[in-house]
Design a protein around this motif. Sequence first.
Motif, short mmCIF file in Angstrom:
data_model
loop_
_atom_site.label_atom_id
_atom_site.label_comp_id
_atom_site.label_asym_id
_atom_site.label_seq_id
_atom_site.Cartn_x
_atom_site.Cartn_y
_atom_site.Cartn_z
N HIS A 5 0.82 -1.22 0.00
CA HIS A 5 0.00 0.00 0.00
C HIS A 5 0.85 1.27 0.00
O HIS A 5 0.38 2.32 0.42
N GLY A 6 2.10 1.17 -0.45
CA GLY A 6 3.01 2.30 -0.43
C GLY A 6 2.79 3.27 -1.58
O GLY A 6 1.84 3.12 -2.38
N PRO A 7 3.64 4.28 -1.67
CA PRO A 7 3.53 5.28 -2.73
C PRO A 7 3.41 4.62 -4.11
O PRO A 7 4.12 3.67 -4.41
N GLY A 8 2.49 5.16 -4.90
CA GLY A 8 2.23 4.62 -6.22
C GLY A 8 1.12 3.58 -6.25
O GLY A 8 0.57 3.29 -7.31
N SER A 9 0.76 3.05 -5.08
CA SER A 9 -0.32 2.05 -5.02
C SER A 9 -1.68 2.76 -5.07
O SER A 9 -1.78 3.95 -4.78
N ILE A 10 -2.70 2.01 -5.41
CA ILE A 10 -4.05 2.56 -5.43
C ILE A 10 -4.44 3.07 -4.04
O ILE A 10 -5.00 4.16 -3.90
N THR A 11 -4.14 2.29 -3.01
CA THR A 11 -4.50 2.68 -1.64
C THR A 11 -3.84 4.00 -1.26
O THR A 11 -4.50 4.92 -0.77
N TYR A 12 -2.54 4.10 -1.49
CA TYR A 12 -1.81 5.32 -1.12
C TYR A 12 -2.37 6.53 -1.86
O TYR A 12 -2.66 7.56 -1.24
N GLU A 13 -2.52 6.40 -3.16
CA GLU A 13 -2.98 7.53 -3.96
C GLU A 13 -4.40 7.95 -3.58
O GLU A 13 -4.71 9.14 -3.51
N ARG A 14 -5.26 6.97 -3.30
CA ARG A 14 -6.63 7.28 -2.90
C ARG A 14 -6.66 8.00 -1.56
O ARG A 14 -7.38 8.99 -1.39
N HIS A 59 11.59 9.95 7.68
CA HIS A 59 11.10 8.98 6.70
C HIS A 59 10.38 9.69 5.56
O HIS A 59 9.58 10.59 5.80
N PRO A 60 10.62 9.24 4.32
CA PRO A 60 9.94 9.84 3.16
C PRO A 60 8.52 9.30 3.03
O PRO A 60 8.03 8.58 3.91
N ALA A 61 7.88 9.61 1.92
CA ALA A 61 6.52 9.14 1.64
C ALA A 61 6.40 7.64 1.89
O ALA A 61 7.28 6.86 1.54
N GLY A 62 5.28 7.26 2.50
CA GLY A 62 5.02 5.85 2.78
C GLY A 62 4.54 5.64 4.20
O GLY A 62 4.03 6.56 4.84
N TRP A 63 4.71 4.43 4.66
CA TRP A 63 4.20 4.02 5.96
C TRP A 63 5.32 3.91 6.99
O TRP A 63 6.42 3.46 6.68
N LEU A 64 4.99 4.30 8.22
CA LEU A 64 5.89 4.19 9.35
C LEU A 64 5.08 3.59 10.50
O LEU A 64 4.00 4.09 10.80
N VAL A 65 5.60 2.54 11.12
CA VAL A 65 4.89 1.88 12.21
C VAL A 65 5.72 2.00 13.49
O VAL A 65 6.89 1.61 13.52
N TYR A 66 5.10 2.55 14.52
CA TYR A 66 5.69 2.61 15.85
C TYR A 66 5.07 1.50 16.70
O TYR A 66 3.84 1.38 16.76
N PRO A 67 5.90 0.69 17.38
CA PRO A 67 5.36 -0.41 18.19
C PRO A 67 4.75 0.09 19.49
O PRO A 67 4.98 1.24 19.90
N PRO A 68 3.98 -0.75 20.15
CA PRO A 68 3.43 -0.39 21.46
C PRO A 68 4.53 0.05 22.42
O PRO A 68 5.62 -0.53 22.44
N GLY A 69 4.23 1.09 23.18
CA GLY A 69 5.17 1.60 24.17
C GLY A 69 6.19 2.59 23.62
O GLY A 69 6.99 3.12 24.37
N SER A 70 6.17 2.85 22.33
CA SER A 70 7.12 3.79 21.74
C SER A 70 6.68 5.23 22.00
O SER A 70 5.55 5.49 22.40
N ALA A 71 7.61 6.15 21.77
CA ALA A 71 7.33 7.58 21.97
C ALA A 71 8.17 8.38 20.99
O ALA A 71 9.21 7.91 20.52
#
Length: 154
Positions: A34-43, A117-129
């Motif tokens: 679902h990153g940049p260029g994908s239908i999901t990202y663009e939508r 981080h550039p365009a796209g997804w970033l995930v922080y785990p539980p307990g992060s800050a």
Amino acid sequence: MSPTHFQENIAELTVQLAGRPLDASLQAWLNAEHGPGSITYERLKQACETGVAEGWLCDREGGGIRYGRIFKPSADLHGFSVDVVDMKDIAGPHHSHPNGEIDLIMPIEGDAQFDGHPAGWLVYPPGSAHRPTVSSGRALVLYLLPEGRIEFTR
């Protein structure tokens, strides 16, 4: 695009996230599928740009950051809340994520990055800050928070 259609688009994604651990493997999967260029990202990017322009997203402002929680956690969003921020070369308030955080980074001006981080997804785990920071331009960032949990540092 309307808030109702936006929620439907988000729900198509959150059904795929429900029950998955918020970790580096989820981040890699999101960027591959679902990153940049994908239908999901663009939508989602188009919906966020439209929502900001029409005033139903990022309808609050504080400290140079436009923001807003568009949806509280709900069953149709598989327990996630949805927030969107509009930031330009600024750091936001420090906070922690008791259950983690999933961010969709959408540069709007320049070579904007979110927390390095550039365009796209970033995930922080539980307990992060972190202190959310947009550098090198302007970006919209969509936050998915399990159970809507976020704790701002005093």
